[in-house]
Scaffold this motif. Structure first.
Motif, PDB file in Angstrom:
ATOM      1  N   UNK A   1      -3.808   7.199  -8.302  1.00 42.56           N
ATOM      2  CA  UNK A   1      -4.745   6.407  -7.484  1.00 42.56           C
ATOM      3  C   UNK A   1      -5.736   5.658  -8.369  1.00 42.56           C
ATOM      4  N   UNK A   2      -6.036   6.238  -9.551  1.00 41.86           N
ATOM      5  CA  UNK A   2      -7.003   5.573 -10.434  1.00 41.86           C
ATOM      6  C   UNK A   2      -6.348   4.478 -11.260  1.00 41.86           C
TER       7      UNK A   2
ATOM      8  N   UNK B   1      -2.455   2.233  -4.744  1.00 45.28           N
ATOM      9  CA  UNK B   1      -2.052   3.619  -4.455  1.00 45.28           C
ATOM     10  C   UNK B   1      -3.275   4.430  -4.010  1.00 45.28           C
ATOM     11  N   UNK B   2      -3.146   5.078  -2.853  1.00 46.28           N
ATOM     12  CA  UNK B   2      -4.178   5.968  -2.320  1.00 46.28           C
ATOM     13  C   UNK B   2      -3.655   7.401  -2.390  1.00 46.28           C
ATOM     14  N   UNK B   3      -4.531   8.372  -2.151  1.00 45.64           N
ATOM     15  CA  UNK B   3      -4.101   9.759  -2.274  1.00 45.64           C
ATOM     16  C   UNK B   3      -4.347  10.570  -1.017  1.00 45.64           C
TER      17      UNK B   3
ATOM     18  N   UNK C   1       0.852  -1.187   0.000  1.00 50.47           N
ATOM     19  CA  UNK C   1       0.000   0.000   0.000  1.00 50.47           C
ATOM     20  C   UNK C   1       0.890   1.240   0.000  1.00 50.47           C
ATOM     21  N   UNK C   2       0.418   2.276  -0.729  1.00 46.97           N
ATOM     22  CA  UNK C   2       1.167   3.535  -0.791  1.00 46.97           C
ATOM     23  C   UNK C   2       0.167   4.683  -0.717  1.00 46.97           C
ATOM     24  N   UNK C   3       0.508   5.721   0.029  1.00 43.07           N
ATOM     25  CA  UNK C   3      -0.258   6.963  -0.065  1.00 43.07           C
ATOM     26  C   UNK C   3       0.594   7.978  -0.820  1.00 43.07           C
ATOM     27  N   UNK C   4       0.100   8.402  -1.980  1.00 42.76           N
ATOM     28  CA  UNK C   4       0.788   9.457  -2.718  1.00 42.76           C
ATOM     29  C   UNK C   4       0.249  10.798  -2.217  1.00 42.76           C
TER      30      UNK C   4
ATOM     31  N   UNK D   1     -10.615   7.205  -3.474  1.00 45.86           N
ATOM     32  CA  UNK D   1      -9.270   6.763  -3.102  1.00 45.86           C
ATOM     33  C   UNK D   1      -8.523   7.794  -2.235  1.00 45.86           C
ATOM     34  N   UNK D   2      -9.154   8.913  -1.914  1.00 47.37           N
ATOM     35  CA  UNK D   2      -8.483   9.918  -1.082  1.00 47.37           C
ATOM     36  C   UNK D   2      -8.701   9.582   0.389  1.00 47.37           C
TER      37      UNK D   2
END
Ligand code: NI
Length: 254
Positions: free
Chosen positions: A50-51, A56-58, A32-35, A86-87
């Motif tokens: 994210x899309x 990947x989340x935002x 998992x990653x939060x950009x 995804x935010x």
């Protein structure tokens, strides 16, 4: 599976190999990653990531070094991104009196504004704070971050400041700096802080851990950070990876 809670994969330093790198992460145990957004340009690039990538989340927000030209219309667009499925956070927001000494009032205004927005949108905050410990703690209190929830990213202050933030229920983001030889103060903070309040993060492309200090950072180097935390805490790296992942899932509601 490692959770990288703070990355900037939209940065131009990843232009040559972004897709290749992101697609290689799963096999390397990065799940998992939060950009994290920093300026208005990073809104669309973060949303696109994210899309395109399920893992990947935002995070939606404007960094204190990028608020000089910020308008209410811009902030309305940031708020819209907060409502994207995804935010998962508002960030990075906060204060930076190291790089920007001349506009503290403007920085405080937008930090408070975005902290209020996080509460209204029911999202936790990702806070950036440099050379601004006291103001950060006092705004965190006034803005009710104890209820909003959040993380102090790339934590770099003393144990006393850590205590004030932990007492508010906030998390501390730990990255490559913990592997640096001169990071004694941070090692003391990590030793002192309960493991269930620590998060792993890269802040990539910045702050690569030893032995890659100074190079371009990526989530692939997070095992070096986990190893150092494990050493300080006297537990295994697997435990550090598992517990910090559970912490991130809890905080960001994933
Ligand atoms: Ni960052």
């Amino acid at each position: 599976m490692i959770f990288d809670t703070h990355a900037h994969y939209d940065d131009e330093k990843f232009d040559p190999d972004r897709d290749e790198l992101l697609l290689s992460l799963k096999d390397a145990g990065i799940g998992r990653i939060i950009n994290v957004m920093s300026d208005m340009d990073s809104l669309e690039s973060t949303r696109d990531l994210t899309e395109r990538y399920p893992f990947v989340y935002g995070a939606a927000g404007i960094h204190p070094s990028d608020i000089r030209e910020l308008t209410m219309e811009d902030m309305e667009r940031v708020r819209q991104f907060c409502r994207h499925e995804k935010c998962v956070a508002v960030g990075e927001i906060g204060l930076d009196y190291y790089w920007d000494k001349d506009n503290p009032e403007q920085q405080r205004f937008w930090f408070e504004f975005q902290a209020d927005m996080a509460r209204e949108e029911k999202l936790p905050v990702i806070v950036h704070s440099r050379d601004a410990a006291e103001d950060t703690v006092s705004i965190a209190k006034e803005a009710g971050l104890a209820d909003t929830g959040g993380v102090m990213h790339c934590f770099s202050y003393s144990k006393e400041i850590a205590k004030a933030l932990l007492d508010m229920g906030l998390y501390l983001g730990i990255g490559g700096v913990i592997t640096f030889k001169n990071a004694r103060k941070l090692a003391e903070t990590v030793e002192y802080s309960p493991l269930d309040r620590l998060l792993l993060e890269t802040d990539c492309p910045y702050l690569a851990p030893e032995p890659y200090r100074g190079k371009r950072n990526s989530s692939l180097y997070l095992p070096f950070v986990a190893d150092r935390i494990a050493e300080i805490k006297g537990i295994t790296s697997e435990e550090v990876i598992r517990i910090t992942r559970e912490n991130a899932m809890r905080l960001f509601g994933i």
